[in-house]
Design a protein around this motif. Structure first.
Motif, short mmCIF file in Angstrom:
data_model
loop_
_atom_site.label_atom_id
_atom_site.label_comp_id
_atom_site.label_asym_id
_atom_site.label_seq_id
_atom_site.Cartn_x
_atom_site.Cartn_y
_atom_site.Cartn_z
N GLY A 143 39.60 29.57 32.54
CA GLY A 143 41.00 29.80 32.21
C GLY A 143 41.06 31.00 31.29
N LEU A 144 42.23 31.55 31.17
CA LEU A 144 42.33 32.68 30.26
C LEU A 144 43.72 32.73 29.66
CD1 LEU A 144 44.07 35.15 31.75
CD2 LEU A 144 41.97 35.34 33.02
N GLU A 145 43.79 33.37 28.54
CA GLU A 145 45.08 33.53 27.89
C GLU A 145 45.20 34.99 27.48
OE1 GLU A 145 47.47 32.06 23.97
OE2 GLU A 145 45.62 31.06 24.49
N HIS A 173 48.02 26.51 44.48
CA HIS A 173 46.64 26.07 44.60
C HIS A 173 45.95 25.81 43.27
CE1 HIS A 173 46.82 30.40 44.46
NE2 HIS A 173 45.61 30.42 43.99
N VAL A 174 46.52 26.19 42.18
CA VAL A 174 45.84 25.97 40.92
C VAL A 174 46.74 25.15 39.99
CG1 VAL A 174 44.69 27.05 38.99
CG2 VAL A 174 44.74 28.19 41.18
N LEU A 230 34.96 35.10 38.91
CA LEU A 230 33.94 35.49 37.95
C LEU A 230 34.49 36.53 36.97
CD1 LEU A 230 30.96 35.76 40.40
CD2 LEU A 230 31.70 33.82 39.06
N VAL A 231 33.71 36.77 35.93
CA VAL A 231 34.16 37.71 34.91
C VAL A 231 34.47 39.07 35.53
CG1 VAL A 231 33.57 38.84 32.76
CG2 VAL A 231 32.74 36.57 33.21
N ALA A 232 33.59 39.49 36.42
CA ALA A 232 33.79 40.81 37.02
C ALA A 232 35.11 40.86 37.78
CB ALA A 232 32.64 41.12 37.96
N ASP A 233 35.53 39.72 38.31
CA ASP A 233 36.79 39.71 39.05
C ASP A 233 37.99 39.84 38.12
OD1 ASP A 233 35.42 39.41 41.34
OD2 ASP A 233 35.54 37.24 41.36
N VAL A 234 37.85 39.33 36.90
CA VAL A 234 38.95 39.48 35.95
C VAL A 234 39.24 40.97 35.77
CG1 VAL A 234 39.68 39.08 33.59
CG2 VAL A 234 38.35 37.36 34.78
N ILE A 235 38.16 41.73 35.64
CA ILE A 235 38.33 43.18 35.49
C ILE A 235 39.02 43.76 36.72
CG2 ILE A 235 37.07 45.31 35.18
CD1 ILE A 235 36.86 43.42 32.87
N ALA A 236 38.54 43.34 37.87
CA ALA A 236 39.13 43.86 39.10
C ALA A 236 40.61 43.49 39.18
CB ALA A 236 38.38 43.33 40.32
N VAL A 237 40.93 42.27 38.77
CA VAL A 237 42.32 41.82 38.89
C VAL A 237 43.20 42.53 37.89
CG1 VAL A 237 43.84 39.85 38.64
CG2 VAL A 237 41.73 39.60 39.89
N ILE A 238 42.71 42.71 36.68
CA ILE A 238 43.50 43.47 35.70
C ILE A 238 43.78 44.87 36.26
CG2 ILE A 238 43.49 44.54 33.43
CD1 ILE A 238 41.94 42.20 32.39
N GLY A 239 42.74 45.44 36.88
CA GLY A 239 42.93 46.76 37.45
C GLY A 239 43.94 46.75 38.58
N THR A 240 43.87 45.73 39.41
CA THR A 240 44.72 45.73 40.59
C THR A 240 46.16 45.37 40.25
OG1 THR A 240 44.89 44.95 42.84
CG2 THR A 240 44.33 43.35 41.25
N LEU A 241 46.37 44.68 39.12
CA LEU A 241 47.75 44.40 38.71
C LEU A 241 48.43 45.69 38.27
CD1 LEU A 241 47.64 41.08 36.72
CD2 LEU A 241 48.88 41.55 38.78
N ASP A 242 47.63 46.67 37.90
CA ASP A 242 48.15 47.96 37.50
C ASP A 242 49.13 47.82 36.34
OD1 ASP A 242 48.55 50.61 37.41
OD2 ASP A 242 49.90 50.71 39.12
N ILE A 243 48.64 47.32 35.24
CA ILE A 243 49.51 47.18 34.09
C ILE A 243 49.36 48.39 33.19
CG2 ILE A 243 49.63 44.68 34.01
CD1 ILE A 243 47.28 44.89 31.99
N VAL A 244 50.42 48.67 32.48
CA VAL A 244 50.36 49.68 31.44
C VAL A 244 50.81 49.00 30.17
CG1 VAL A 244 51.42 51.76 30.57
CG2 VAL A 244 50.64 51.67 32.90
N LEU A 245 49.96 49.00 29.18
CA LEU A 245 50.25 48.19 28.01
C LEU A 245 51.45 48.70 27.24
CD1 LEU A 245 48.78 45.69 26.89
CD2 LEU A 245 47.67 46.78 28.76
N GLY A 246 51.73 49.98 27.37
CA GLY A 246 52.92 50.50 26.71
C GLY A 246 54.17 49.83 27.23
N GLU A 247 54.08 49.42 28.49
CA GLU A 247 55.24 48.78 29.08
C GLU A 247 55.20 47.28 28.82
OE1 GLU A 247 57.36 49.57 33.21
OE2 GLU A 247 55.48 48.53 33.38
N LEU A 305 46.61 32.81 36.87
CA LEU A 305 46.55 32.19 38.20
C LEU A 305 45.55 32.89 39.10
CD1 LEU A 305 48.25 30.20 40.17
CD2 LEU A 305 49.17 32.34 40.99
N MET A 306 45.55 34.22 39.03
CA MET A 306 44.71 34.97 39.94
C MET A 306 43.24 34.89 39.58
SD MET A 306 47.29 38.13 40.20
CE MET A 306 46.63 39.27 41.37
N CYS A 307 42.96 34.60 38.33
CA CYS A 307 41.56 34.66 37.90
C CYS A 307 40.88 33.30 37.84
CB CYS A 307 41.46 35.30 36.53
SG CYS A 307 41.86 37.02 36.56
N ARG A 308 41.63 32.23 37.89
CA ARG A 308 41.01 30.91 37.81
C ARG A 308 39.91 30.75 38.84
NH1 ARG A 308 43.86 26.63 34.94
NH2 ARG A 308 44.20 27.72 33.00
N GLY A 309 38.76 30.32 38.38
CA GLY A 309 37.67 30.04 39.31
C GLY A 309 36.94 31.27 39.80
#
Lengths: 116, 425, 383, 170, 219
Positions: C53-55, C9-10, C363-380, C357-361
């Motif tokens: 968009g984001l990088e 879709h994007v 809002l900023v607040a959703d980027v935070i939510a999506v980063i949280g929901t991806l459950d990333i650990v930066l050490g990994e 892909l998940m954040c296109r279109g």
């Protein structure tokens, strides 16, 4: 000196006139549309000041001349002017945004095409 | 000299607010009293918010500075005052400098018309509620200035969010307020009032808090206001302007030290101001519970003991905690401090039992107690709710609260008109 | 050759136009930002609040784990893997040990495998708890964080008692376990399960039906199963998109095939579904632990492995279902005591690719939510 | 509220207003202009209070300072002003503008000097504000009902116009 | 017996290169140089009893099909129960497309590389693939020389984007057609590719560290 210490209606009128002139100068000389719009607000405020001052003056007049405590027509009119100012600001700033989106400038000298 | 004393004493015993009576001396005294009270309230709120939030979240909160962290707000204030006051190099220094003062001014000026009692207000304005709404809406200017002057993206977004949010919710708020003003017009004269004192007196005259008026209309209007006021003060769950997980700290990201503490002060001041409006408009302001149902000297007497009793209760809590303190030399100072605080509270409680004082603080006590209830609500919200997203916030303001407010306004007007007609057929 | 770019879709290549063309806002979120879960830097292109968009810029935590692996013996490298996904250290260790065991062609004894499953599932619970707390915090609910940390503490206590460490446990050894379980281990784990089951209900009570939570998470950061597969996204994110795939079932390792558990899946692939999937996963982990405790056999805990490990030359890829997705190890042995090449296939790293892909279109607040929901650990992510 | 030290406050407020007005038309940065304008507006609200028009003062604060100026600031932040600050600030006919304004000012002064005798020299005595709001209300919803409705229509038109102008796709 | 016959003699550390012995016709892959990377470790390492496992060829309908198309360009092997195909570099984009579209290997698990400095074609690039419909894993391996490029597999699997960037970052292998091939874990201006065998574990780009961090050295 005595006239300086008693604030009469004329004082308010002179203040209004000065404000009005400042607004006119702003409208005529500035290039930035936003500041021109603000100068228009100045003009409207000068008018409002006059209206309220006159309303104040009328309240002190006898009621057979149409004065009296209920002679608040100037204040009513100034409220209408404020309403008008709000409408003007909304539309003016809307136009400004549309203009800026197309020309990427807020310079009033470039608003001479009547189209974009 | 005698004239001066006479000038001062001429106000005593008057049934007007000092502002209405035109007594400059007492106006100044009241201003100082009110602002000291507000500042003390902010300090207390700071401590209470941490402690209450901590206990909601299965932790203790501040415990080190003073007994149960009682001195923590003072320590924090000291730290903030001693901190370096940074102004970013690219910032617009003049605006950056005056933005916090603008916010504080807006938050504190509101208290000019807040009625702590029938005569305990700085002044009673003809346009009291209009003045409160107008001046409190000026704080958005300070926020916008702060965000813009920082010349940084997070503050700018925070400022844009905040301004859009406050402007939107003001509309719904206004609708709720107007419905109350309509309710005040239900009297023999048929005209309402915008004066804060007048509104409370109308509730007294109508034998009803406006929250219960035209049930459930008053309740819904109160609900709209209660939601809008949280949004107006940028508190959770509407704290988008300073959403720390999105915008680090929103519009005051670049602020530090004293200037930051001014924002802090303003936030709590605004919370109290909004709560005071709600209390005045819906919860009967300074009126004690059931002034009409439980009327009479006996009941007055009984209720007049409550302020002192509540302070004594707090003192008792303090002594109970003192008794439970660990008996270890390390805790000796803390124990003494807590006992001292308890003694102070107890002393205040006892003073409140003295008859003239007892009558005098009645109104202030009930008003403050109601405001304190709202403050607790604020903390409770913060501990419970996730944060709204910006578009949802806007949607709620414009598509839910505003239509609701309009509907309530029309219904209230209809019912009020009907009752007026009963009054003046 | 057909273009099989399957992102539906994007269109990630062409940038979207901002509302005011000249007014695209570029925001640098991180590396010092409270909600990027470490030192992730996200360069956001915004139109007002909308994300154009984001990088992602990563690598701030790069420690060269793979290079270190080439210079350590197999045994010495074992503790290092704990430091990648430090909230799921036990899973990392399990993956590494099993991979080397595959190279050595040994298998851990059944008792060791059962204990491994118990500890790994406890670890999954702990990891999901940490995710829940921080995710809720990002969305503005500050209280669940303290509740989850309170309960996670109980798991860490079990770890501490078992192997002396709480976070980077180094619980497993190649070939089995170093330590026999301590006295009362089973009872304590059982107690924990009984303690924990109502706690999940408590978390759900706070969030699952909370209106604001629903509004903040439903329809946010949607990703279809097809896109997940194309982007290599695994774990709860893939399952929430409706793909019933879990390595524990698909290619069972350790002794997972002995246990009966469900794979929760979602339908919409949005943040809320991912939340639900993880909540159910915690319950399923409790179920697995219960079964493993019930079937805990007696016997040795260490297979016969030489003191000096020299796996025969060869290469092996083995992956396990870590809390975040497929955690794979690709180890090349040259027959010496040190691995010739260790490659870690980190789930967070690959999942993070889907952020754009998940954040296109949104809002900023959703980027935070999506980063949280991806459950990333930066050490990994950075390794 | 009884007026106190009227001349002092009048001159203070008019000075504030005039300085604010001058700053509005001379500042480079529109944000500074807007803040100067806010100062002017607030001072004017105070002057309304001195003129026993508290309701107008309240409307001035709520609508002008709290509403319109926030809108202005909002738009200034939306459009990037960096470039316009660096450019020339006054247009080419600024001289003509000033001359025209001066002429207008001269005209006004002439009118005032001629008409000064119309106004009483002493202070105007008016009953204190009392129920000003109630009177304004009864006028607004009585005599001026029709104008009031027209004003609301105007606002509606303005809302639609602003949305049409500012929105890219409707 | 088995350990000395197989591993020490001509068998480089890599599992895949040895097939030259039993492979019928090694087409494009040139015979690996027998130079052994770490020869010293071998004899002592020999486990006492178990025979050293070696990769053996495997077959399946899929392989048969691929063989018909690509003939000797592919070489299927299995080791420790895991299947992989050694393919000629020239088949790379095409074979990946075929695997993805016809054989349903829809999930690119990992792309990585291994460096063998002694070999003529220094790098093994490895695609770890997984098929959801078949629940099957396979590895594709190609050998390329230092400085040679590979076609990007981003058009095949979007997941390859960051994985290829990491391979580029760590090994310096360039992928043609990659949308945004730049360093991912190391800073942009960094010199050297740390996972190459000739890059020491303590080595770093001192110049970069001095310029960007303002310190003499990170050690």
């Amino acid at each position: 000196m005595q006239s300086m210490l008693h604030i009469t209606t004329l004082h308010y009128l002179v203040l209004g006139a000065a404000l009005f002139l400042l607004g006119v100068i702003g409208v005529l000389t500035r290039r930035n549309v936003v500041i021109v719009l603000m100068s228009i607000e100045l003009i409207l405020n000068a008018v409002n000041l006059n209206l309220v001052a006159f309303s104040h003056y009328w309240q002190s007049m006898p009621s057979r001349l149409g004065g009296g405590p209920t002679a608040l027509h100037g204040q009513i009119f100034s409220i209408f002017v404020i309403t008008d100012a709000a409408a003007e600001a909304a539309v003016g700033l809307g136009i400004l945004i549309a203009f800026f989106r197309n020309k990427e400038t807020v310079n009033i000298d470039e608003v001479n095409l009547l189209k974009w | 000299m005698r004239e001066f004393i006479q000038y001062i004493t001429s106000y005593l015993g008057s049934n007007q607010t000092p502002g209405t009576a035109g007594n400059i001396f007492w106006v100044v005294v009241y201003v100082l009293l009110v602002f000291t009270g507000i500042s003390l309230g902010v300090i207390a709120m700071n401590w209470l918010e941490r402690k209450i939030l901590a206990h909601m979240q299965v932790r203790l909160g501040p415990m080190r500075v003073g007994p149960h962290g009682l001195l923590q707000p003072f320590a924090d204030a000291l730290k903030l005052l001693l901190k370096e006051d940074l102004i970013p190099a690219e910032a617009d220094s003049v605006i950056f400098w005056c933005a916090p003062f603008m916010v504080v001014l807006a938050a504190f000026t509101v208290f000019v018309v807040v009625p702590f009692g029938p005569t305990h207000a700085i002044t009673d304005m003809n346009i009291g509620i209009l003045f409160m709404l107008g001046v409190s809406s000026l704080s958005v200017l300070g926020i916008v200035m702060a965000g813009w002057a920082s010349n940084s993206h997070y503050p700018l977004i925070g400022a844009l969010r905040s301004s859009a949010q406050m402007v939107s919710y003001e509309v719904a708020m206004g609708m709720a307020v107007v419905s109350v003003i309509l309710m005040t017009s239900l009297n023999a004269v048929g005209t309402g009032t915008l004066s804060m004192i007048g509104i409370v007196q109308a509730q007294l005259a109508q034998h009803e808090w406006f929250i219960f008026k035209f049930f459930p209309l008053g309740l819904i209007a109160f609900f709209i206001f209660a939601v809008a006021m949280v949004a107006e003060t940028n508190r959770a769950p509407f704290d988008l302007a300073e959403a720390e997980s999105e915008l680090t700290a929103g519009f005051h990201t670049e602020y530090s030290g004293f200037r930051w503490s001014l924002f802090f002060l303003a936030e709590y001041g605004a919370m109290m101001a909004a709560s005071s409006i709600a209390v005045t408009l819906w919860l009967g302001g300074w009126l004690r519970p059931f002034p009409n149902m439980l009327a009479g000297a006996g009941w007055d007497q009984l209720f007049s003991f409550i302020p002192g009793a509540s302070f004594l209760f707090l003192a008792g809590l303090c002594f109970y905690s003192t008794a439970r303190m660990p008996k270890h030399p390390y805790f000796r100072i803390q124990t003494i401090g807590l006992a001292g605080f308890g003694a102070l509270l107890g002393l205040v409680g006892l003073i409140l039992f003295i008859p003239p004082v007892r009558a005098w603080v009645q109104d202030i006590f009930w008003f403050s107690a109601k405001v304190a209830g709202f403050m607790y609500l604020y903390i409770w919200y913060r501990g419970t709710f996730p944060r709204y997203r910006f578009d949802q916030l806007m949607k709620m303001g414009w598509k839910v609260l505003l239509p609701m407010g309009l509907g309530i306004l029309i219904l209230t007007a209809g019912v009020a008109l009907y009752q007026q007609n009963l009054w003046h057929p | 050759m057909t273009n099989q770019n399957t992102l539906s879709h994007v269109d990630l290549e062409t940038p979207e136009k901002p509302f005011l063309d000249a007014n695209e806002l570029v925001i640098n979120m991180g590396p010092q930002h409270p909600a990027t879960h470490g030192v992730l830097r996200v360069i956001l292109r915004l139109d007002g609040e909308k994300v154009l968009g984001l990088e992602c810029v990563i690598g701030y935590l790069h420690r060269g784990v793979e290079k270190i692996g080439e210079h350590r013996t197999y045994t010495m490298f074992n503790p290092y893997v704990d430091r990648m996904d430090y909230v799921a250290a036990v899973s990392n260790g399990l993956g590494y040990c099993e991979t080397v065991e595959k190279l050595l062609n040994v298998e851990a004894p059944p008792r060791a495998q059962h204990v491994r499953v118990i500890l790994t599932e406890l670890n999954r619970i702990a990891s999901h708890q940490l995710w829940l707390g921080t995710h809720a915090l990002d969305i503005g609910a500050i209280t669940p964080l303290f509740y989850t940390f309170r309960d996670r503490e109980e798991i860490l206590k079990i770890y501490e008692k078992y192997c002396g460490a709480r976070l980077t446990t180094h619980a497993f050894r190649i070939g089995g376990l170093q330590y026999e379980t301590y006295a009362g281990f089973e009872k304590e784990v059982k107690n924990f399960l009984n303690f924990f089951r109502p706690k999940i209900d408590e978390y759900e009570e706070l969030l699952t039906t909370n209106r604001i939570w629903l509004e903040r998470t439903k329809g946010v950061g949607k990703i279809s199963a097809q896109d997940c597969i194309a982007l290599g996204v695994t774990g709860p994110v893939l399952r929430a998109s409706g793909m019933k795939w879990d390595l524990r079932k698909a290619q069972p390792y350790a002794c997972y095939k002995n246990f009966d558990f469900e794979i929760p899946i979602g339908q919409n692939g949005d943040t809320y579904d991912r939340y639900l999937v993880r909540m159910v996963e915690m319950r399923q982990s409790v179920r697995i632990i219960e079964q493993a405790l019930g079937a805990l056999p007696e016997g040795p805990i260490m297979a016969k492995v030489p003191k000096v490990m020299k796996p025969p030359a060869g290469e092996v890829y083995h992956s396990i279902e870590a809390p975040k997705g497929e955690l794979g190890y690709f180890i090349v042995s040259d027959g010496s005591t040190q691995p010739y090449r260790v490659r870690v296939r980190p789930p967070s790293f690959v999942n993070l690719q889907a952020l754009d892909l998940m954040c296109r279109g949104q809002l900023v607040a959703d980027v935070i939510a999506v980063i949280g929901t991806l459950d990333i650990v930066l050490g990994e992510v950075d390794r | 509220m009884a007026p106190v030290a009227t001349p002092f406050f009048f001159y203070l407020l008019s000075a504030l207003m005039l300085v604010g007005g001058i700053l509005v038309i001379t500042r480079k940065n529109p944000v500074h202009s807007a803040l100067a304008l806010i100062t002017t507006l607030l001072a004017q609200a105070a002057i309304y209070l001195m003129l026993y028009a508290p309701f107008v003062a309240g409307v001035q604060i709520i609508l002008y300072a709290g509403g319109i100026m926030v809108l202005f600031l909002f738009v200034i932040m939306l459009v990037s002003i960096d470039r316009s600050i660096k450019e020339r600030q006054f247009n080419s006919q600024w001289l003509i503008g000033v001359v025209a304004a001066t002429a207008l000012g001269g005209l006004l002064i002439a009118v005032y000097t001629k008409g000064a005798s119309l106004f009483p020299g002493g202070p105007v005595t008016v009953a204190a504000e009392g129920d000003n709001t109630q009177r304004v209300a009864s006028l607004l919803y009585g005599q001026y009902m029709f104008s009031f409705e027209i004003a609301s229509l105007l606002l509606l038109v303005a809302i639609i116009g602003a949305v049409v102008m500012a929105k890219k796709r409707i | 017996m088995p350990d000395e016959t197989k591993s020490p003699s001509q068998h480089p550390p890599q599992g895949d290169s040895k097939p030259s012995a039993e492979k019928p016709a090694a087409p494009a892959t040139p015979p690996k140089p027998a130079a052994v990377a770490t020869p010293a470790a071998k004899p002592a390492a020999a486990p006492p009893k178990a025979p050293v496992p070696t990769p053996t060829p495997w077959d399946s309908p899929m392989i048969a099909k691929l063989r018909r198309t690509y003939g000797s360009g592919i070489e299927p092997l299995t080791y420790a129960g895991q299947n992989y195909i050694v393919v000629d570099r020239s088949l790379i984009p095409e074979l990946l497309y075929v695997l993805r579209n016809e054989e349903k290997f829809d999930y690119c698990v990992d792309i990585t590389a291994v460096h063998y400095p002694q070999r003529e074609k220094q790098f093994d690039v490895i695609w770890v693939l997984y098929s959801f419909p078949r629940n099957e894993r396979i590895r594709v391996k190609a050998q390329i020389a230092d400085g040679a490029t590979l076609p990007s597999s981003v058009p095949v699997w979007p997941a390859a984007n960051w994985l290829e960037r990491e391979v580029y970052d760590m090994f310096g292998i360039k992928f043609e057609g990659h949308p945004d091939l730049k360093r991912i874990l190391l800073p942009d201006g960094w010199q050297g590719h740390p996972l190459r065998k000739d890059y020491g574990i303590l080595q770093q780009d001192n110049q970069w560290v001095q310029i960007n961090l303002g310190i003499e050295s990170g050690q």
